[in-house]
Write a protein that holds these residues in place. Structure first.
Motif, PDB file in Angstrom:
ATOM      1  N   MET A   1      -4.983  -9.693  -0.199  1.00 19.03           N
ATOM      2  CA  MET A   1      -4.600  -8.336   0.113  1.00 19.03           C
ATOM      3  C   MET A   1      -4.764  -7.423  -1.107  1.00 19.03           C
ATOM      4  N   ASP A   4      -8.252  -6.307  -1.631  1.00 18.29           N
ATOM      5  CA  ASP A   4      -8.645  -5.169  -0.790  1.00 18.29           C
ATOM      6  C   ASP A   4      -8.227  -3.839  -1.417  1.00 18.29           C
ATOM      7  N   LEU A   5      -7.073  -3.821  -2.055  1.00 15.55           N
ATOM      8  CA  LEU A   5      -6.622  -2.609  -2.736  1.00 15.55           C
ATOM      9  C   LEU A   5      -7.529  -2.305  -3.923  1.00 15.55           C
ATOM     10  N   ILE A  10      -8.389  -0.661   1.284  1.00 18.04           N
ATOM     11  CA  ILE A  10      -7.110  -0.212   1.832  1.00 18.04           C
ATOM     12  C   ILE A  10      -6.446   0.722   0.824  1.00 18.04           C
ATOM     13  N   GLU A  11      -5.477   1.471   1.289  1.00 20.12           N
ATOM     14  CA  GLU A  11      -4.721   2.386   0.437  1.00 20.12           C
ATOM     15  C   GLU A  11      -3.466   1.673  -0.081  1.00 20.12           C
ATOM     16  N   GLN A  12      -2.881   2.244  -1.115  1.00 18.14           N
ATOM     17  CA  GLN A  12      -1.639   1.699  -1.658  1.00 18.14           C
ATOM     18  C   GLN A  12      -0.561   1.622  -0.583  1.00 18.14           C
ATOM     19  N   SER A  13      -0.483   2.626   0.275  1.00 22.18           N
ATOM     20  CA  SER A  13       0.535   2.634   1.334  1.00 22.18           C
ATOM     21  C   SER A  13       0.350   1.463   2.293  1.00 22.18           C
ATOM     22  N   ASP A  14      -0.896   1.033   2.505  1.00 22.00           N
ATOM     23  CA  ASP A  14      -1.160  -0.101   3.392  1.00 22.00           C
ATOM     24  C   ASP A  14      -0.592  -1.403   2.829  1.00 22.00           C
ATOM     25  N   ILE A  15      -0.832  -1.632   1.551  1.00 24.08           N
ATOM     26  CA  ILE A  15      -0.338  -2.879   0.949  1.00 24.08           C
ATOM     27  C   ILE A  15       1.181  -2.855   0.828  1.00 24.08           C
ATOM     28  N   ALA A  17       3.203  -1.383   2.949  1.00 30.46           N
ATOM     29  CA  ALA A  17       3.691  -1.668   4.303  1.00 30.46           C
ATOM     30  C   ALA A  17       3.532  -3.152   4.619  1.00 30.46           C
ATOM     31  N   TYR A  18       2.404  -3.743   4.230  1.00 31.92           N
ATOM     32  CA  TYR A  18       2.149  -5.156   4.495  1.00 31.92           C
ATOM     33  C   TYR A  18       3.214  -6.038   3.846  1.00 31.92           C
TER      34      TYR A  18
END
Length: 101
Positions: A1, A4-5, A10-15, A17-18
């Motif tokens: 993950m 991907d950042l 992906i955006e920082q907010s995605d990781i 949230a994950y």
């Protein structure tokens, strides 16, 4: 993950949230860039607000590496205090490894 950042898929907010994580910026002593802890299933990344923009980004990635490497779950294990520097080095090595891919 985290890869991907770093690759900007992906955006920082995605990781965040994950991993069910949040970031707070606080004034910390100069020798502390940041830290992460887990409380009731939520990871809290605390970053020194006195850092430069790029140092803050590095600190956030470093703390996310601790989460991804499951270092946080090991804090209460016996003798963990003797392994802190090893865990810090592992997080930095992991980031270097991901960047070199």
């Amino acid at each position: 993950m985290l890869q991907d950042l770093l690759d900007e898929y992906i955006e920082q907010s995605d990781i965040l949230a994950y991993y069910n994580a949040n970031i707070s910026y606080l004034r910390l002593p100069k020798y502390i860039d940041g830290f992460v802890f887990n409380y009731r299933g939520i990871y809290s990344i605390i970053v020194n607000s006195n850092l430069s923009y790029y140092r803050r980004k590095h600190t956030i990635i470093h703390e996310l590496a601790h989460i991804e490497l499951n270092h946080i779950g090991q804090v209460n294990k016996p003798l963990y205090a003797f392994q802190i520097q090893q865990k810090e080095d592992e997080a930095d090595e992991y980031i270097r490894f991901l960047k070199d891919k």
